[in-house]
Design an enzyme around this catalytic site. Sequence first.
Site, short mmCIF file in Angstrom:
data_model
loop_
_atom_site.label_atom_id
_atom_site.label_comp_id
_atom_site.label_asym_id
_atom_site.label_seq_id
_atom_site.Cartn_x
_atom_site.Cartn_y
_atom_site.Cartn_z
N LYS A 181 -5.65 13.04 3.97
CA LYS A 181 -4.44 13.75 4.32
C LYS A 181 -4.64 15.25 4.09
O LYS A 181 -5.27 15.66 3.11
CB LYS A 181 -3.26 13.25 3.49
CG LYS A 181 -2.93 11.78 3.69
CD LYS A 181 -2.32 11.53 5.05
CE LYS A 181 -1.89 10.07 5.20
NZ LYS A 181 -1.22 9.81 6.48
N LYS A 194 -0.09 1.67 16.23
CA LYS A 194 0.59 0.99 15.13
C LYS A 194 1.60 0.02 15.74
O LYS A 194 2.46 0.44 16.53
CB LYS A 194 1.29 1.99 14.20
CG LYS A 194 0.32 2.83 13.38
CD LYS A 194 1.05 3.80 12.47
CE LYS A 194 0.06 4.60 11.62
NZ LYS A 194 0.73 5.67 10.83
#
Length: 368
Positions: free
Chosen positions: A164, A263
Amino acid sequence: MKLQQVKIYHLKMPMNFTFTTSFGSMDEKELLVIEATDEDGTVGYGECVAFVAPWYTEETVKTSLHMLEDFLIPMLLGKVLHHPDEVSELFSSIRMNNMAKASIEGAIWDIYCQQTKQSLAQALGGEKTCIDVGIAIGLQPTKEALLQAVKHAIDQGYGRIKVKIKPGADIEVIKTIRQVYKDVPLMADANAAYTLDDIEHLQQLDAYQLLMIEQPLAYDDIVEHATLQRALKTPICLDESIHSLADVKRAVMLGSCQIINVKIGRVGGLTEARKIHDYCYEKNIPIWCGGMLEAGIGRAHNVALTSLPQFTLPGDNSGSAHYWAQDIITPEVEMKDGKITVPTTPGIGYHINKEALAKYTISTKTYK
């Protein structure tokens, strides 16, 4: 098939670690487990992957519960279905709320696969017997902690490292890793933390041979990503912007990205995810299956989906033990040498651990 009953379990599960992104930190996950029962007694399970706050998409655990209770479940109870693909058609009048839709659709896929004696992977058209696994590493407090997390991931055999990033914790993060691990497959996930004003800054990432940068610009943007992609050598991967096959087609037409993160919850279920896969297979666009810190049921669905051939990049589908002291399925999803074996038994391929399910459940409600 005809659903006779749906039971929703509201769970709260403590995680093995604190996961930090540009939005904040999590050390526990609330989720909904959907238990659907067909008229012949076949029971299927789905999982709602929404978070408690609307920082990833507009959905939350509570809004998903509302949609399921007041709209989606009433549309399904007593309805005769011949195939799970019919669910998305039935829900087409309901705008968005894709995670709620995907959760009940997943349970119906499970029932269908048990009744037709197929594994979920087989029913979707999966070809792989095992899948490659990547890992997502949240923002770390120190360089030492970052390098330790990366080393641990490499030692465990993960085929791709995702880290991240956010403004103020980006170039230095990547540089720190690359100074020690020059060849590890590495990508950065920005979670929509940048704007086009940051083009020159983001261009610095081109020096580090990243697999991709995921969703650098706004969560709902496709257009401006095309401008950024033209300015970068690093491939852009779209995540939050993609809610449907139509979104994928727009992104491809505009040149907004080179890679797609699929997803199941974000696109509204397995049926739409498979449509995206088939289109990307035809266009030779690399895709991978992203994670939402799923418990075992959602993770089982991810494993099955990733068995399809165009999932050519490792996804965020680590084993259960990485996330949970105890998962809600048995056997738990196991990662070995960077791979997970795709189940071949009918349905999702795992049994529900009723003891663990009861342990983490904070409320239930049954609909008939």
